[in-house]
Design an enzyme around this catalytic site. Sequence first.
Site, short mmCIF file in Angstrom:
data_model
loop_
_atom_site.label_atom_id
_atom_site.label_comp_id
_atom_site.label_asym_id
_atom_site.label_seq_id
_atom_site.Cartn_x
_atom_site.Cartn_y
_atom_site.Cartn_z
N TYR A 140 0.90 -1.17 0.00
CA TYR A 140 0.00 0.00 0.00
C TYR A 140 0.93 1.21 0.00
O TYR A 140 0.99 1.96 0.95
CB TYR A 140 -0.86 -0.07 1.27
CG TYR A 140 -1.99 0.92 1.41
CD1 TYR A 140 -2.95 1.09 0.43
CD2 TYR A 140 -2.11 1.65 2.60
CE1 TYR A 140 -4.00 1.97 0.61
CE2 TYR A 140 -3.16 2.53 2.79
CZ TYR A 140 -4.11 2.69 1.79
OH TYR A 140 -5.16 3.55 1.98
N HIS A 145 -2.37 7.60 -3.32
CA HIS A 145 -3.50 6.67 -3.18
C HIS A 145 -3.93 6.56 -1.72
O HIS A 145 -5.13 6.66 -1.40
CB HIS A 145 -3.11 5.30 -3.71
CG HIS A 145 -4.16 4.24 -3.48
ND1 HIS A 145 -5.38 4.25 -4.08
CD2 HIS A 145 -4.15 3.14 -2.67
CE1 HIS A 145 -6.10 3.21 -3.68
NE2 HIS A 145 -5.37 2.52 -2.82
N ARG A 154 -11.87 8.99 6.33
CA ARG A 154 -11.55 9.53 7.65
C ARG A 154 -11.38 11.04 7.65
O ARG A 154 -11.17 11.63 8.71
CB ARG A 154 -10.25 8.88 8.18
CG ARG A 154 -10.36 7.40 8.45
CD ARG A 154 -9.09 6.87 9.10
NE ARG A 154 -7.93 7.02 8.25
CZ ARG A 154 -7.55 6.14 7.31
NH1 ARG A 154 -8.28 5.05 7.12
NH2 ARG A 154 -6.49 6.35 6.57
N GLU A 211 -7.35 -2.15 -9.65
CA GLU A 211 -6.25 -1.41 -9.04
C GLU A 211 -5.02 -1.56 -9.91
O GLU A 211 -4.56 -2.69 -10.17
CB GLU A 211 -5.96 -1.91 -7.62
CG GLU A 211 -7.03 -1.56 -6.63
CD GLU A 211 -6.68 -1.86 -5.19
OE1 GLU A 211 -7.33 -1.32 -4.29
OE2 GLU A 211 -5.71 -2.65 -4.97
N GLU A 213 -1.35 -1.67 -10.51
CA GLU A 213 -0.20 -1.94 -9.65
C GLU A 213 0.98 -2.45 -10.49
O GLU A 213 0.82 -2.87 -11.64
CB GLU A 213 -0.55 -2.97 -8.58
CG GLU A 213 -1.77 -2.59 -7.74
CD GLU A 213 -1.92 -3.40 -6.47
OE1 GLU A 213 -0.91 -4.01 -6.02
OE2 GLU A 213 -3.02 -3.42 -5.91
N TYR A 256 -13.20 -5.70 6.29
CA TYR A 256 -11.77 -5.51 6.50
C TYR A 256 -11.37 -5.11 7.91
O TYR A 256 -10.21 -5.22 8.30
CB TYR A 256 -11.20 -4.50 5.49
CG TYR A 256 -11.30 -3.05 5.88
CD1 TYR A 256 -10.18 -2.36 6.32
CD2 TYR A 256 -12.51 -2.37 5.78
CE1 TYR A 256 -10.25 -1.01 6.66
CE2 TYR A 256 -12.60 -1.04 6.13
CZ TYR A 256 -11.47 -0.36 6.56
OH TYR A 256 -11.55 0.96 6.91
N LYS A 265 -10.71 -9.08 -1.98
CA LYS A 265 -9.51 -9.02 -2.81
C LYS A 265 -9.13 -10.38 -3.39
O LYS A 265 -8.47 -10.45 -4.43
CB LYS A 265 -8.33 -8.52 -1.97
CG LYS A 265 -8.45 -7.08 -1.52
CD LYS A 265 -7.99 -6.14 -2.59
CE LYS A 265 -7.76 -4.75 -2.04
NZ LYS A 265 -7.22 -3.84 -3.06
N THR A 362 -2.02 0.11 -5.23
CA THR A 362 -2.51 1.01 -6.27
C THR A 362 -1.54 2.17 -6.49
O THR A 362 -1.09 2.81 -5.55
CB THR A 362 -3.88 1.57 -5.89
OG1 THR A 362 -4.77 0.47 -5.65
CG2 THR A 362 -4.45 2.44 -7.00
N GLU A 376 -11.12 6.10 -6.79
CA GLU A 376 -10.57 7.45 -6.79
C GLU A 376 -11.02 8.25 -8.00
O GLU A 376 -11.40 9.42 -7.89
CB GLU A 376 -9.05 7.39 -6.76
CG GLU A 376 -8.46 6.74 -5.52
CD GLU A 376 -7.00 6.40 -5.72
OE1 GLU A 376 -6.15 7.26 -5.41
OE2 GLU A 376 -6.71 5.29 -6.20
#
Length: 432
Positions: A140, A145, A154, A211, A213, A256, A265, A362, A376
Site C-alpha cells: 500500500y 493513493h 476519515r 487497481e 499496480e 476488513y 480481494k 494502487t 478514486e
Amino acid sequence: MSAYLIPAADASFIDVPADHPFPIQHLPYGVFRPRTDAEPRVGVAIGDQVVDLAALANEGLFDHEALAPDVHPFRADTLNAFMALGQPAWRATRSTLHHLLREDTPTLRDNASLRTRVLHPQDDVSMLLPAAVGDYTDFYSSREHATNIGTMFRGPENALKPNWLHLPVGYHGRASSVIVSETPVHRPCGQRKPDDDAPPTYGASQLLDFELEMGFYVGTGNALGTPIRAADAESHIFGLSLVNDWSARDIQKWEYVPLGPFLGKSFATTVSPWITPLDALEPFRTDGPDQDPEPLDYLQPNDHANFDIKLEVQLQTPELDTPYTISQTNFNYMYWSMRQQLAHHTVNGCNVRPGDLMASGTISGPTEDSYGSMLELAWRGTKPIQLPDGSERSFLHDGDRVVMRGWAQGDGFRIGLGTVSGTVQPAQPLDA
C-alpha cells in the site's frame, strides 16, 4: 556483478519498430505453449516473435556454467527453476540471448532451419502464467493513493495512519487466484452492508473495481530467520510485471475491520504473461519522493531506487468499439520502493522463495486523471467517469474490459511491460 546493459544503439536481425514494446534492449521472460498439444516451455519476446529457450538449450547454445547439461530450467511450465539460479545465471543468459539476436551474429540469422525451430510468432502461441506463485503480498505504497482513500473515509486531517510514513504497509494475499492476462474475471459474491442500519446481505458485488499496480517476482530467496538487507534486495528481484488487483469495494468495506482485506480481494489478481528483467530498466532509474521522516536504518539505502515507467488504464464497455484511456500515471510516484518493500518484508526473518509475487499497491499520481482505481477516479461514485459514447461509470459493469499498459521510453527504443487485461463476467452465486 554489475547490471548487464544492452546498448541503446544495438539492433536485432529481427525487425522491431522503434515504438514496439519488445526490442533487443528488453528481452522479457514468459512461459508459452507453441501449439495446443505441445509441452509448455520458457521463452523470451523479441518483436512479434517468441524465442524458444528450451530449443536453444537443446542446440547447446547456452554454454555458461549456471546452465550446465544437467540443468534444464527452460524445459518447464514455470520460470521458478530459472529464478532460483540467481542473478549471475540471469545475466549470463541475457548476455547469450543478446549476442544471438544481434543483427551481426550469424548463428540464428543465417540458419533458416534453426530459426524455424527456435522462433515462434506470438500470434501462434498461448501465453501461460509465468511463475508458480507460492506467496503473494500486496503493499500500500503510493502516498497519493493512501491519502485519497484516507480522505474519503476519515477526512483529510486523518488521511494517513500513524505508521504509514514509517514503514511499507502490506498484507498477505491469496496466491491461488493469481491469473494471467486475458483470463475472464467473474464478479465476486459475498456479504455486503450498504445500509448501516440494516443487517448485512449476501449477493454479487455492486462496487467492482480495478487497481493499477506493479509487481515484482522474487528470484533467489532467503533462509528463515535471515533478513534481506535493503542494499542487497535488488539481487533477489528477478523482474517486474504489471498487476491488476481487482477489488470488490462493498465486500471489502464490510469485512476488513479489524484484520484487513479478505474476500474483497482474493477472488482475482491479474498479471502480465511477461516479466521484465530488472537489468532492462536500469537506464530508467530515478529517485523517488522525499521521505520525511527519514526511514529507519534497515530501510536504507534508497537512492535511485525508483523507475520512470509510464502507466495507463483503458476501459472498454460492450458499447465501445475501442478501449478508452481513463488514467495515466507513473511508477516513479511510489513513496516506498521495491528495495524497501523486500527489506521490510523480511526484517522479521520471514523467508521468501522463487516465484513469490510482491505487488506495489494502487499507483496513483497527484492529479485526478492519474488515479489508479475507479474508487478514486469517480471519487466514491460522486464524479462518474464520462465515456465517449455519453455513458458513464462509477464502478465496473458486467462485460467491461480493463486494459493496463506500461512502458519506459528510451532513446530510439521502448521497454514495454506487456498488457494486462481482463473482462468482467456475471457473478456465479450459490443458487446458480
